[in-house]
Design an enzyme around this catalytic site. Structure first.
Site, PDB file in Angstrom:
ATOM      1  N   LYS A  68       0.842  -1.206   0.000  1.00 32.74           N
ATOM      2  CA  LYS A  68       0.000   0.000   0.000  1.00 32.74           C
ATOM      3  C   LYS A  68       0.875   1.253   0.000  1.00 32.74           C
ATOM      4  O   LYS A  68       0.642   2.204  -0.742  1.00 32.74           O
ATOM      5  CB  LYS A  68      -0.939  -0.012   1.219  1.00 32.74           C
ATOM      6  CG  LYS A  68      -2.042  -1.038   1.075  1.00 32.74           C
ATOM      7  CD  LYS A  68      -2.845  -1.262   2.345  1.00 32.74           C
ATOM      8  CE  LYS A  68      -3.840  -2.401   2.112  1.00 32.74           C
ATOM      9  NZ  LYS A  68      -4.631  -2.771   3.278  1.00 32.74           N
ATOM     10  N   GLN A  87      -4.762  -1.818   9.443  1.00 38.28           N
ATOM     11  CA  GLN A  87      -4.700  -3.128   8.794  1.00 38.28           C
ATOM     12  C   GLN A  87      -5.323  -4.194   9.695  1.00 38.28           C
ATOM     13  O   GLN A  87      -4.953  -4.305  10.865  1.00 38.28           O
ATOM     14  CB  GLN A  87      -3.227  -3.464   8.491  1.00 38.28           C
ATOM     15  CG  GLN A  87      -3.042  -4.737   7.707  1.00 38.28           C
ATOM     16  CD  GLN A  87      -3.571  -4.651   6.275  1.00 38.28           C
ATOM     17  OE1 GLN A  87      -3.430  -3.624   5.600  1.00 38.28           O
ATOM     18  NE2 GLN A  87      -4.193  -5.718   5.816  1.00 38.28           N
ATOM     19  N   ASP A 112     -11.042   2.636   3.413  1.00 35.29           N
ATOM     20  CA  ASP A 112     -11.429   1.229   3.259  1.00 35.29           C
ATOM     21  C   ASP A 112     -12.943   1.091   3.091  1.00 35.29           C
ATOM     22  O   ASP A 112     -13.430   0.047   2.672  1.00 35.29           O
ATOM     23  CB  ASP A 112     -10.999   0.414   4.502  1.00 35.29           C
ATOM     24  CG  ASP A 112      -9.672  -0.315   4.287  1.00 35.29           C
ATOM     25  OD1 ASP A 112      -9.273  -0.477   3.113  1.00 35.29           O
ATOM     26  OD2 ASP A 112      -9.053  -0.722   5.293  1.00 35.29           O
TER      27      ASP A 112
END
Ligand code: NDP
Length: 284
Positions: free
Chosen positions: A53, A97, A120
């Site tokens: 990422k 995460q 997200d």
């Protein structure tokens, strides 16, 4: 018939180039889109995802912050870090995460991320926005799957789309995105009886079960577009999807390979969501 292979790597490159133009336009106005990724603990797979990422951000010239916290970080300390990044004007996208260590309540963490920075798309407010047709941030994997269909010229409106899987990160948001694009949507789960009856009726079939090669060619409608979200590690160490690629490609009209299909799109859409968030912040 032999299906057209949907090349996720090259479509991801094309989409990244388009979003880079938008990021560059922001930079000319003195705004560099920024993504912060928090990782708690030492999970090796998570470390790889986070590194990828951060790398994708660097490739597009975005600002990124990689915050690695020890596995014994308290929930309160993690919440404090999130609050700090929520308030940081350099950061337009923020994610933690998953999975987080067991002593941390992941729902509490997801709810603490500012909905304006929730790239997200997991915050309940953004889930609700997607469900009510006012999308702000779509979860990256289904969003990337949708873009693969669009970039491959698969028509969605009026088609029957069947999504197998109802997870909050893939199946449900995928179904909502297809519905928003005027498909007639069926969602199948592990409790669905006669799965093949549904899959054989699908013009668009999205499979996200985590069950290696469970969808075979005889379960697919000739000419259908098949999006295989699954990533499974076989005994020989190779990756495979939830679709049996060899038999499916004989029947389908379009199909994504694994690897090289949906995978490259997930991080691409994360970067896209970050740039879009920076655009929104700039417009305020
Ligand atoms: P989950 O385990 O959270 O959900 C799996 C879903 O599949 C559940 O809804 C389950 O039904 C359903 N299911 C399982 N077995 C069957 C069956 N035999 N028939 C019909 N439905 C079934 O998985 P995720 O959604 O998180 O992930 C799915 C796959 O996608 C995994 O392989 C994962 O690795 C991959 N993935 C890939 C990403 C990428 O970037 N390409 C990103 C995220 C995930 P029920 O609800 O009834 O249990």
């Amino acid at each position: 018939m032999s299906a057209k292979i949907i090349d996720g790597k090259s479509i991801a490159q094309e989409v990244r180039a388009e979003w880079k133009l938008r990021a560059d336009a922001l930079k000319t106005r003195g705004i560099t889109p920024g993504l912060a990724v928090i990782i708690v603990g030492e999970d090796p797979a998570s470390k790889v995802y986070v590194a990828n990422k951060v790398k994708a951000c660097a490739e597009l010239g975005l600002h990124s912050e990689h915050i690695a916290l020890p596995a014994d970080t308290s929930e309160a300390d993690l919440l404090a870090k999130i609050a700090q990044l929520n308030a940081d004007p350099k950061i337009h996208g923020l994610l933690v995460q998953l999975p987080v260590p067991k002593h941390i309540d992941s729902d509490k963490i997801l709810n603490a991320i500012s909905p304006d920075k929730d790239v997200d798309g997991f915050h309940p407010l953004n889930v609700g926005a997607l469900a009510t047709g006012n999308m702000r941030f779509a979860p990256c994997t289904p969003y990337g799957s949708l873009v693969l269909l669009q970039k491959s010229g698969v028509s969605i409106e009026g088609k029957h789309a069947v999504v197998i899987g109802r997870s909050n990160i893939v199946g449900k948001p995928m179904a909502l995105l297809l519905l928003q694009h005027n498909a007639t949507v069926t969602i199948c789960t592990s409790k669905t009886t006669d799965l093949a009856k549904h899959t054989r009726d699908a013009d668009i079939l999205v499979v996200a079960t985590g069950k290696p090669k469970m969808i075979t060619g005889d379960m697919i409608k000739p000419g259908a577009a098949v999006i295989d979200v699954g990533i499974n590690r076989m005994e020989n160490g190779k990756l495979c999807g939830d679709v049996d690629f060899d038999s499916a490609q004989e029947v389908a009209g379009w199909i994504t390979p694994v690897p090289g299909g949906v995978g490259p799109m997930t991080i691409t859409m994360l970067v896209a969501n970050t740039i879009q968030s920076a655009e929104r912040a700039a417009a305020k």
